[in-house]
Design a protein around this motif. Sequence first.
Motif, PDB file in Angstrom:
ATOM      1  N   VAL A 271     -13.601  20.874 -29.895  1.00  0.00           N
ATOM      2  CA  VAL A 271     -12.283  20.240 -29.842  1.00  0.00           C
ATOM      3  C   VAL A 271     -12.404  18.722 -29.846  1.00  0.00           C
ATOM      4  CG1 VAL A 271     -12.086  20.189 -27.313  1.00  0.00           C
ATOM      5  CG2 VAL A 271     -10.025  20.366 -28.717  1.00  0.00           C
ATOM      6  N   VAL A 272     -13.429  18.165 -29.220  1.00  0.00           N
ATOM      7  CA  VAL A 272     -13.632  16.720 -29.258  1.00  0.00           C
ATOM      8  C   VAL A 272     -13.973  16.268 -30.676  1.00  0.00           C
ATOM      9  CG1 VAL A 272     -15.123  14.845 -28.449  1.00  0.00           C
ATOM     10  CG2 VAL A 272     -14.264  16.533 -26.833  1.00  0.00           C
ATOM     11  N   THR A 273     -14.780  17.058 -31.371  1.00  0.00           N
ATOM     12  CA  THR A 273     -15.087  16.741 -32.771  1.00  0.00           C
ATOM     13  C   THR A 273     -13.832  16.794 -33.628  1.00  0.00           C
ATOM     14  OG1 THR A 273     -17.329  17.618 -32.535  1.00  0.00           O
ATOM     15  CG2 THR A 273     -16.460  17.405 -34.769  1.00  0.00           C
ATOM     16  N   GLY A 274     -12.988  17.802 -33.408  1.00  0.00           N
ATOM     17  CA  GLY A 274     -11.747  17.904 -34.163  1.00  0.00           C
ATOM     18  C   GLY A 274     -10.826  16.724 -33.933  1.00  0.00           C
ATOM     19  N   VAL A 275     -10.680  16.318 -32.681  1.00  0.00           N
ATOM     20  CA  VAL A 275      -9.847  15.151 -32.367  1.00  0.00           C
ATOM     21  C   VAL A 275     -10.429  13.897 -33.010  1.00  0.00           C
ATOM     22  CG1 VAL A 275      -9.015  13.668 -30.503  1.00  0.00           C
ATOM     23  CG2 VAL A 275      -8.951  16.138 -30.234  1.00  0.00           C
TER      24      VAL A 275
END
Length: 292
Positions: A271-275
Motif C-alpha cells: 500500500v505504501v508503494t501504491g501511494v
Amino acid sequence: MSAIAPAVVTVPAARRRRRLPARAWAGLGIVGLFVLAAVFGPMLMPYDPAATDLPHRLLAPGSRLGDGSVAWLGTDQVGRDMLTALLAGSRVSLLVGAATVLIGGAVGLVAGLVSGYFGGWTDGVLSRFGDVQLAFPSILLAILIAGVLGPSVTNIVITLAVTRWVIFARVVRASALATRDLEFVDSARVLGAGHARILFRHVLPSCWQPLLVAATVQIGLVMVAEASLSFLGLGIPPDQASWGATVSAGRDYLGSAWWISTMPAIALAAVVTGVGLVGDAFRDLTDPRSQI
C-alpha cells in the motif's frame, strides 16, 4: 506568384491532453484494492479479529479449520485468523494515514499561508519554531509524544500530525512567497482587497498543487510511522488490529510461523508503494517542468 504555405497551428504543451502513466493506474489499483478491503472486508469475514482459538494456533496458510473453513493466510500464535486481522489492520492504517494528513495538512496550510504572505517577524517566529522541531528526528519525537499520551487511535493521529505539520507548512510557505509579489496580487491590493481576500482568492489556489503532492507522499510515510509505533507498543492498543503490532507479535515465530510477520509486512509495503506511485504520477502531471 508563389503559393502561400498553409498556416500550422501548434498547441502549447501545457494545453495538450495528459494521460495517466501506467504506474499511476498500478498505484490506484493497489490503493483502491486496500480501500475496498478496509471498507467491505471485515463485513464479509466470519471471524472476530480479536477472537482467539488456541486449538488452531500457528496453522500454515491454506489450512482447514475444524468448522470446515479455510485459513487462507494461516493463524497466529493464539489462533486468530490472519486474513481477518490483515483486513482489520488495513482499516486502522488507512484511517490513521488519512486523518493525520488531513489534520497536519490543515495546520500546515494555515501556518504556511500566514508565514509566507505576511513575512517579517511572523515568518521568523514560525520558521524558527519549525526549524527547532525539524532538528529532532520525527520518529523520536513521535515516540516521546506517544509515550506521554498513551496508545489509542486518536492519540496516534495527534502524535503523527504534530510531527508532520511542519512539512506541509514549508511547502505552502514556498508557494505563498512565490505568489505574494506577482502582478495580479499587487493589482488586488491596489483595488483595495483586504488580506483575507487576497489570501483565499489569489494566494491559496497556487498552494493546492504542491500541498496535494506532499499529502500523497506523507500518507505512505505516516502509515509506516504508525506501524513503527505499534511495533514498539506505543501506537494502536493491543485489543485492536494493527499491522505493526502483528509484525511485532510474530517476530518470535519467524522460524516456525513466518506468515504472522510476513503477511502484514507485505501488505504495508504494497500500500505504501501504491501511494508513492500515485504521488509520483500526480507530481509529474501537475508540474510543467516534468513535461519538458
